[in-house]
Design a protein around this motif. Sequence first.
Motif, short mmCIF file in Angstrom:
data_model
loop_
_atom_site.label_atom_id
_atom_site.label_comp_id
_atom_site.label_asym_id
_atom_site.label_seq_id
_atom_site.Cartn_x
_atom_site.Cartn_y
_atom_site.Cartn_z
N ARG A 45 0.86 -1.19 0.00
CA ARG A 45 0.00 0.00 0.00
C ARG A 45 0.89 1.24 0.00
N PRO A 46 0.45 2.31 -0.60
CA PRO A 46 1.21 3.56 -0.47
C PRO A 46 1.21 4.00 1.00
N SER A 47 2.31 4.63 1.45
CA SER A 47 2.44 4.98 2.87
C SER A 47 1.35 5.96 3.32
N GLY A 48 0.92 6.85 2.39
CA GLY A 48 -0.16 7.79 2.73
C GLY A 48 -1.45 7.05 3.09
N GLU A 49 -1.71 5.96 2.35
CA GLU A 49 -2.93 5.18 2.61
C GLU A 49 -2.79 4.42 3.93
N VAL A 50 -1.56 3.91 4.18
CA VAL A 50 -1.31 3.20 5.46
C VAL A 50 -1.60 4.14 6.63
N LEU A 51 -1.08 5.37 6.51
CA LEU A 51 -1.29 6.34 7.59
C LEU A 51 -2.77 6.67 7.75
N GLU A 52 -3.49 6.79 6.63
CA GLU A 52 -4.91 7.13 6.69
C GLU A 52 -5.70 6.02 7.37
N ILE A 53 -5.39 4.78 7.03
CA ILE A 53 -6.10 3.65 7.67
C ILE A 53 -5.74 3.58 9.16
N PHE A 54 -4.44 3.79 9.44
CA PHE A 54 -4.02 3.78 10.85
C PHE A 54 -4.79 4.85 11.65
N LEU A 55 -4.89 6.04 11.09
CA LEU A 55 -5.57 7.15 11.81
C LEU A 55 -7.07 6.88 11.97
N LEU A 56 -7.67 6.25 10.97
CA LEU A 56 -9.09 5.89 11.08
C LEU A 56 -9.30 4.92 12.25
N ASN A 57 -8.49 3.87 12.27
CA ASN A 57 -8.62 2.89 13.37
C ASN A 57 -8.25 3.51 14.72
N ALA A 58 -7.22 4.37 14.70
CA ALA A 58 -6.79 5.02 15.95
C ALA A 58 -7.91 5.91 16.50
N ALA A 59 -8.70 6.50 15.60
CA ALA A 59 -9.81 7.35 16.05
C ALA A 59 -10.85 6.50 16.79
N PHE A 60 -11.10 5.29 16.27
CA PHE A 60 -12.04 4.40 16.98
C PHE A 60 -11.45 3.94 18.32
N VAL A 61 -10.14 3.68 18.32
CA VAL A 61 -9.47 3.30 19.58
C VAL A 61 -9.57 4.46 20.59
N THR A 62 -9.45 5.68 20.08
CA THR A 62 -9.57 6.86 20.96
C THR A 62 -10.98 6.94 21.54
N GLU A 63 -11.96 6.61 20.73
CA GLU A 63 -13.34 6.59 21.25
C GLU A 63 -13.48 5.54 22.36
N VAL A 64 -12.87 4.38 22.14
CA VAL A 64 -12.90 3.33 23.18
C VAL A 64 -12.21 3.83 24.44
N LEU A 65 -11.06 4.50 24.26
CA LEU A 65 -10.33 5.04 25.41
C LEU A 65 -11.20 6.04 26.19
N ALA A 66 -11.89 6.91 25.46
CA ALA A 66 -12.75 7.90 26.13
C ALA A 66 -13.90 7.21 26.87
N VAL A 67 -14.44 6.16 26.25
CA VAL A 67 -15.53 5.42 26.90
C VAL A 67 -15.02 4.80 28.21
N LEU A 68 -13.82 4.21 28.17
CA LEU A 68 -13.26 3.61 29.39
C LEU A 68 -12.99 4.68 30.45
N LEU A 69 -12.54 5.85 29.99
CA LEU A 69 -12.25 6.93 30.95
C LEU A 69 -13.52 7.52 31.55
N SER A 70 -14.66 7.31 30.90
CA SER A 70 -15.90 7.89 31.42
C SER A 70 -16.22 7.32 32.81
N MET A 71 -15.69 6.13 33.11
CA MET A 71 -15.96 5.59 34.46
C MET A 71 -15.26 6.44 35.53
N ARG A 72 -14.19 7.14 35.14
CA ARG A 72 -13.50 8.02 36.09
C ARG A 72 -14.19 9.37 36.19
N LEU A 73 -15.16 9.62 35.34
CA LEU A 73 -15.84 10.92 35.36
C LEU A 73 -17.06 10.91 36.29
N VAL A 74 -17.39 9.73 36.80
CA VAL A 74 -18.56 9.60 37.67
C VAL A 74 -18.24 10.20 39.04
#
Lengths: 237, 305
Positions: A45-74
């Motif tokens: 794959r071209p490196s630009g596409e690799v980075l784009e796919i990585f960032l897409l998945n990382a954004a979902f991982v960030t959402e998961v991270l925020a969801v896990l952190l929400s337990m500390r917001l209670v």
Amino acid sequence: MSAWLIARRELGALFRTPAGSLIAAFVLFLDALQLNAVAIGTGRRPSGEVLEIFLLNAAFVTEVLAVLLSMRLVVEPLTAPLLLSAPVRERDVVLGKVSAAFVFLTVVTAATLYLPALVYVYGKVSIGHVAAGYLGLLLVGAASLGVGAAAAAATTSPFVAVVVSAAVLGTLELMYYVAGVASLEWRDALRALAPVWKHHRSFRRGILQLSDVVYLVAMAYVGVYVAVRLLGRRRDR
Amino acid sequence: MIVLTGVSKWYGVHAAVRDLDLAIEAGEQIGLVGLNGAGKTTTLRMLAGLLRPTIGRIRIEGRDAVTPGARALVGLLPDRPPIYDDMRVEAFLRFAGRLRGMRPRALARRLEEVLRRCGLGDVRDAPLGTLSHGYRQRVGIAQAIVHDPTLLVLDEPISGLDPLQIVEVRDLLRDLRGEHTVVLSSHHLGELTQTCDRLLVLHEGRLAAEGTPDELAQRVGAPRELVVRARADAESLEATLRALPGIAEVRTRAVGGAVEAWVRGEGELRPSVARAVVEAGWDLLLLEARQSELEQALQRLEEGS
């Protein structure tokens, strides 16, 4: 001042307790895995596409991270009397907790920077592309924490906060696909709700688009605002 | 001065507190007593600004109790100490003091005094999660007084403590007398009579009675139902007790190698019952009121009202 005090305490707890380390380790593992297994994959794959796919998945991982952190917001029943009987406004309690979670999210996200750095070193991507992508990750994190803060303020149970924030964020992302079967006048409106599918797209392509920045910042603001209002209503329960 | 005017708190259709009117003078130590569900905790939480009354007003030094200005004047120990297990004692108390608006220099001075008074000097660097229940309760009291509040609100401060710890907390409460206005709650009427200037008896959300411990003791009077256990034969014990003045009813049953008698009557029966049993040459194993002191007090006050 009170928000700063609360943020410092919460941040200390996140870095001191095993829960914080486990969450950070989980996120680092997921991002490393998804870069190797999904973004780079087996084909060329071209490196630009690799980075784009990585960032897409990382954004979902960030959402998961925020969801896990929400337990500390209670604001839990045990310590609520300390915070809510002090001369501190609900706004300071929410801002303190959300700021601490955001700083933690930023540190963990920054710790994954070595992954796009590898793409930068061995591929052909610009620093601007990586920077825009990571700004997008932080904004998605802030928006997701906003949702987590509202969910956390509505309950006294960390488990419920995690479930509710996951459900809300999951529903918003799902809207992007639901839009495909909706009538034309609803299609754009439904797609516009998805933080990652719709509003992180420009960032992962290395573009800063004001409308996406505004949407994600507004989502964070609305979440915090709702959390402050809900916390204030606890005195009336 | 603390003034409650027509205060009621409703949870849905259930009234936890109804029509509470009260004035508390500066420096007074007030005991709230009542059975579970009497409205003690709700009243204390409203005093501390944690809950807003559904109807009525609470004013602390002229300020509405839920405002930050009034909350700065209050220290609260809830039924469970509000502490973070991941913090150390001194760091936690510093956090609590700063949260209540204390400046660092004043806090440093006050912290030493609070650690000493609450007997926390030797655990100041200990993580809160490792402390025993007694120490956690002391830390709970320390965080409530660290900012030198005008009003100290303590919900069941001796709950779950062992007898030695109860004595220590009781001494600490006596020590606080005069420095702060204190409102505390307990199931133990006897406990409150030892530390409080005035007692408020809450029953089903209403103020059933109030007065000094002596005034309430006079109104409540002596227990009317006693349980007597002695090494005697049942018939003789019953006959002896029936013969005593003021006794209306006696029932007996065998318990192990002894006999237990349930006695009902009027007036203070305990001295004459004890004397009769001992003079008859029996071993007196037990002599106690059938209901708890609090249950009897509430029953009498209800009948009186």
